[in-house]
Design an enzyme around this catalytic site. Structure first.
Site, PDB file in Angstrom:
ATOM      1  N   GLY A 106       0.879  -1.182   0.298  1.00 23.97           N
ATOM      2  CA  GLY A 106      -0.094  -0.065  -0.125  1.00 23.97           C
ATOM      3  C   GLY A 106       0.830   1.372  -0.149  1.00 23.97           C
ATOM      4  O   GLY A 106       2.133   1.344  -0.299  1.00 23.97           O
ATOM      5  N   HIS A 135       4.185   1.885  -8.119  1.00 23.51           N
ATOM      6  CA  HIS A 135       3.112   0.854  -8.068  1.00 23.51           C
ATOM      7  C   HIS A 135       2.302   0.999  -9.036  1.00 23.51           C
ATOM      8  O   HIS A 135       1.719   0.031  -9.794  1.00 23.51           O
ATOM      9  CB  HIS A 135       2.201   0.866  -6.596  1.00 23.51           C
ATOM     10  CG  HIS A 135       3.205   0.884  -5.455  1.00 23.51           C
ATOM     11  ND1 HIS A 135       3.378   1.955  -4.751  1.00 23.51           N
ATOM     12  CD2 HIS A 135       3.885  -0.092  -4.888  1.00 23.51           C
ATOM     13  CE1 HIS A 135       4.069   1.379  -3.571  1.00 23.51           C
ATOM     14  NE2 HIS A 135       4.294   0.157  -3.805  1.00 23.51           N
ATOM     15  N   LYS A 155      13.364  -1.978  -8.563  1.00 22.29           N
ATOM     16  CA  LYS A 155      13.578  -0.976  -7.233  1.00 22.29           C
ATOM     17  C   LYS A 155      14.305  -1.638  -6.110  1.00 22.29           C
ATOM     18  O   LYS A 155      15.241  -1.317  -5.494  1.00 22.29           O
ATOM     19  CB  LYS A 155      12.446  -0.020  -6.916  1.00 22.29           C
ATOM     20  CG  LYS A 155      12.210   0.182  -5.483  1.00 22.29           C
ATOM     21  CD  LYS A 155      13.097   1.516  -5.518  1.00 22.29           C
ATOM     22  CE  LYS A 155      13.032   2.106  -3.873  1.00 22.29           C
ATOM     23  NZ  LYS A 155      12.600   1.376  -2.951  1.00 22.29           N
ATOM     24  N   ASP A 156      13.507  -2.909  -5.743  1.00 22.28           N
ATOM     25  CA  ASP A 156      13.856  -3.901  -4.904  1.00 22.28           C
ATOM     26  C   ASP A 156      14.740  -4.968  -5.435  1.00 22.28           C
ATOM     27  O   ASP A 156      14.191  -5.972  -5.476  1.00 22.28           O
ATOM     28  CB  ASP A 156      12.843  -4.318  -3.902  1.00 22.28           C
ATOM     29  CG  ASP A 156      11.923  -3.045  -3.247  1.00 22.28           C
ATOM     30  OD1 ASP A 156      12.669  -2.739  -2.072  1.00 22.28           O
ATOM     31  OD2 ASP A 156      11.040  -2.624  -3.860  1.00 22.28           O
TER      32      ASP A 156
HETATM   33  P1  AMP Z   1       6.011  -2.062  -1.718  1.00 23.00           P
HETATM   34  O1  AMP Z   1       4.629  -1.605  -1.589  1.00 23.00           O
HETATM   35  O2  AMP Z   1       7.227  -1.239  -1.232  1.00 23.00           O
HETATM   36  O3  AMP Z   1       6.321  -3.705  -1.130  1.00 23.00           O
HETATM   37  O4  AMP Z   1       6.314  -2.338  -3.237  1.00 23.00           O
HETATM   38  C1  AMP Z   1       5.370  -3.371  -3.798  1.00 23.00           C
HETATM   39  C2  AMP Z   1       5.884  -3.506  -5.337  1.00 23.00           C
HETATM   40  O5  AMP Z   1       6.079  -2.284  -6.008  1.00 23.00           O
HETATM   41  C3  AMP Z   1       7.431  -4.113  -5.322  1.00 23.00           C
HETATM   42  O6  AMP Z   1       7.478  -5.314  -6.313  1.00 23.00           O
HETATM   43  C4  AMP Z   1       8.377  -2.984  -5.493  1.00 23.00           C
HETATM   44  O7  AMP Z   1       9.539  -3.296  -5.918  1.00 23.00           O
HETATM   45  C5  AMP Z   1       7.707  -2.327  -6.325  1.00 23.00           C
HETATM   46  N1  AMP Z   1       8.059  -0.925  -6.523  1.00 23.00           N
HETATM   47  C6  AMP Z   1       8.200  -0.023  -5.530  1.00 23.00           C
HETATM   48  N2  AMP Z   1       8.744   1.241  -5.872  1.00 23.00           N
HETATM   49  C7  AMP Z   1       8.824   1.121  -7.184  1.00 23.00           C
HETATM   50  C8  AMP Z   1       9.274   1.984  -8.344  1.00 23.00           C
HETATM   51  N3  AMP Z   1       9.865   3.205  -8.028  1.00 23.00           N
HETATM   52  N4  AMP Z   1       9.460   1.621  -9.295  1.00 23.00           N
HETATM   53  C9  AMP Z   1       8.918   0.366  -9.788  1.00 23.00           C
HETATM   54  N5  AMP Z   1       8.528  -0.500  -9.000  1.00 23.00           N
HETATM   55  C10 AMP Z   1       8.404  -0.249  -7.616  1.00 23.00           C
END
Ligand code: AMP
Length: 286
Positions: free
Chosen positions: A31, A37, A149-150
């Site tokens: 979220g 996202h 990113k991750d």
């Molecule tokens: P998170 O909500 O931070 O767990 O991220 C959910 C997904 O979105 C994960 O696969 C992240 O790697 C991806 N994500 C987060 N930030 C970015 C970004 N700046 N660009 C592309 N994907 C992202």
């Protein structure tokens, strides 16, 4: 768009569609959705017939001194974004539903999870691998998207799917950035205005390393020194790690002769930023 909170209701929804031959896509998130996202959700929408976005702040991937309690949870805004981007389901389980009393199984990937983020956050990747395995079991997607990113997380998930024959196709989507190059992240809201101005330094340092490789530098230590210098020029930033690795196992490279990933984490006051760049070394003359 449906909002589903119970894991069993989520599985029933997916199973019903799978029987009709519908291709299900999943974008797992915690979220606090931003344009990174959004890009993942849009790309997923094009690859599947029915799209599930999961929103779950997974307690098991946070350390005891991390920000689980304060992690942003703007659920109404997140749902609106998912609806606008054409998600069919927002899956929002509770922590109790995901980890009921008696829950035991932990998924670990000892060598990929050992270094870098794993060193700074010892239980993080076991939490990630366990929740991702559960989400795949609950949602049963044919395809799923993760962000570059991750980077270490994306490598781990690919290995997990291969090792455990989970049968999910994984797409790794490029990092979406702010205008100055800072990788978008839900945690960027923690940056003070001053720190926000300095935050793009991490990306600039990775770019300097990538540029050195493109110009023919092959010594991993030299590339690391080039990157570190950019950070050291900005005294309020401290380096957690800033390294040149092979993109498959994330082991440090002493010589950069083909593909490499430059990955880094820096601290800026209370905030920790991570980022990476993939780079291919120019062909060496024989
Ligand atoms: P998170 O909500 O931070 O767990 O991220 C959910 C997904 O979105 C994960 O696969 C992240 O790697 C991806 N994500 C987060 N930030 C970015 C970004 N700046 N660009 C592309 N994907 C992202």
């Amino acid at each position: 768009m449906k909002i589903i909170r119970s894991p069993s209701a989520m599985t029933a929804w997916s199973e019903g569609l799978r029987r009709e031959g519908v291709r299900i896509g999943l974008v797992p998130t915690m979220g606090a959705l931003h344009d990174g996202h959004r890009a993942l959700i849009r790309a997923a929408r094009l690859q599947c017939d029915a799209l599930v976005v999961s929103i779950f702040v997974n307690p098991r991937q946070f350390g005891p001194r991390e920000d689980y309690a304060t992690y942003p949870r703007p659920i109404a805004r997140d749902r609106a974004l998912c609806r606008k981007e054409g998600a069919d389901v927002c899956f929002e389980p509770t922590a109790d539903a995901m980890y009921p009393e008696g829950f035991q199984t932990i998924v670990t990937l000892p060598s990929i999870a050992r270094r870098w983020e794993g060193e700074a956050r010892p239980h993080h990747f076991a939490g990630v691998a366990t929740v991702v395995t559960k989400l795949f079991g609950i949602v049963r997607p044919q395809i799923t998207l993760f962000g570059q990113k991750d980077f270490q997380q994306s490598v781990l998930v690919q290995q997990l799917v291969k090792d455990l024959n989970l049968g999910v196709e994984i797409i790794v989507y490029p990092t979406v950035r702010e205008k100055d190059g800072l990788a978008m992240s839900s945690r960027n809201v923690y940056l003070s205005p001053d720190d926000r101005m300095r935050a793009a330094t991490l990306y600039r340092s990775l770019r300097a390393g990538a540029e050195a490789i493109r110009k023919g530098v092959t010594d991993g230590k030299v590339v690391q020194a080039v990157m570190a210098q950019v950070i050291k020029d900005e005294p309020t930033l401290t380096i957690d790690y800033l390294v040149v690795c092979d993109p498959r196992m994330l082991e440090p490279l002493s010589a950069v002769i083909s593909r490499a990933v430059l990955i880094g984490a820096v601290r800026l006051g209370p905030v920790r930023l991570i980022d990476n760049i993939l780079v291919t070394a120019p062909r060496q003359r024989s």
